[in-house]
Design a protein around this motif. Sequence first.
Motif, mmCIF file in Angstrom:
data_model
loop_
_atom_site.group_PDB
_atom_site.id
_atom_site.type_symbol
_atom_site.label_atom_id
_atom_site.label_comp_id
_atom_site.label_asym_id
_atom_site.label_seq_id
_atom_site.Cartn_x
_atom_site.Cartn_y
_atom_site.Cartn_z
ATOM 1 N N ILE A 69 0.830 -1.208 0.000
ATOM 2 C CA ILE A 69 0.000 0.000 0.000
ATOM 3 C C ILE A 69 0.863 1.256 0.000
ATOM 4 O O ILE A 69 0.358 2.350 -0.217
ATOM 5 N N GLY A 103 -3.439 -6.230 -0.422
ATOM 6 C CA GLY A 103 -2.677 -5.026 -0.095
ATOM 7 C C GLY A 103 -1.923 -5.278 1.200
ATOM 8 O O GLY A 103 -2.535 -5.550 2.237
ATOM 9 N N ARG A 106 -0.526 -2.806 5.806
ATOM 10 C CA ARG A 106 -1.626 -1.992 6.304
ATOM 11 C C ARG A 106 -1.242 -1.233 7.579
ATOM 12 O O ARG A 106 -1.779 -0.164 7.854
ATOM 13 N N HIS A 109 0.072 2.822 7.690
ATOM 14 C CA HIS A 109 -0.949 3.725 7.132
ATOM 15 C C HIS A 109 -0.432 5.135 6.900
ATOM 16 O O HIS A 109 -0.894 5.827 6.002
ATOM 17 N N ARG A 112 0.909 5.278 3.383
ATOM 18 C CA ARG A 112 -0.031 4.777 2.379
ATOM 19 C C ARG A 112 -0.101 5.709 1.173
ATOM 20 O O ARG A 112 -0.248 6.904 1.310
ATOM 21 N N SER A 115 -5.110 3.732 -1.673
ATOM 22 C CA SER A 115 -6.213 3.650 -0.712
ATOM 23 C C SER A 115 -6.862 2.268 -0.739
ATOM 24 O O SER A 115 -6.785 1.540 -1.740
ATOM 25 N N SER A 116 -7.514 1.917 0.358
ATOM 26 C CA SER A 116 -8.260 0.657 0.423
ATOM 27 C C SER A 116 -9.327 0.622 -0.658
ATOM 28 O O SER A 116 -9.566 -0.415 -1.277
ATOM 29 N N GLU A 117 -9.968 1.767 -0.882
ATOM 30 C CA GLU A 117 -11.024 1.849 -1.884
ATOM 31 C C GLU A 117 -10.485 1.532 -3.282
ATOM 32 O O GLU A 117 -11.139 0.839 -4.060
ATOM 33 N N ARG A 120 -10.093 -2.240 -3.463
ATOM 34 C CA ARG A 120 -11.408 -2.895 -3.584
ATOM 35 C C ARG A 120 -11.996 -2.710 -4.977
ATOM 36 O O ARG A 120 -12.539 -3.642 -5.563
ATOM 37 N N TYR A 131 -8.157 -8.308 -0.022
ATOM 38 C CA TYR A 131 -7.875 -8.202 1.413
ATOM 39 C C TYR A 131 -6.755 -7.194 1.599
ATOM 40 O O TYR A 131 -5.921 -7.003 0.717
ATOM 41 N N GLU A 132 -6.734 -6.579 2.773
ATOM 42 C CA GLU A 132 -5.574 -5.808 3.217
ATOM 43 C C GLU A 132 -5.064 -6.443 4.490
ATOM 44 O O GLU A 132 -5.852 -6.809 5.358
#
Length: 134
Positions: A69, A103, A106, A109, A112, A115-117, A120, A131-132
């Motif tokens: 990430i 990812g 984590r 952060h 980073r 982004s998680s979004e 996804r 998954y992260e």
Amino acid sequence: ALTVRFLTRRFIGEYGDMEFIYSHNLTVDGREILFHIWDVPSSQEHAEEGSSEEKRIQWADSFVLVYSICDRASFNILPLKIQFIKAAKEGQNQEKVPIVIVGNKRDLHHQRVVSSEEGRLLALSLDCGFYEVS
């Protein structure tokens, strides 16, 4: 590092840039499952010819593609890799190949850049799991 953590439950901070094949037994839903994990560092994949990568794809039944990430480049290469895998595997037997995008890092952060979004959405657009982890 993620593979070693899965196999041994230990975290290693320093790891080499070498390719390994691991075997591991695990009980899942009361059934004994034998995993063979072909762990290839990303830097090694970039240096190899396509035939070696295609050999690994034909060898595998499923795929876990890991990006950091904290590293946009490691994320940006995923669509091409997934398309390559799907073309090689699904073109043969028309069966969906299981692919999971992970990812990693984590816990970092504050560093980073992906982004998680984004992760996804990429997984959704390519019909992969996501998954992260850290």
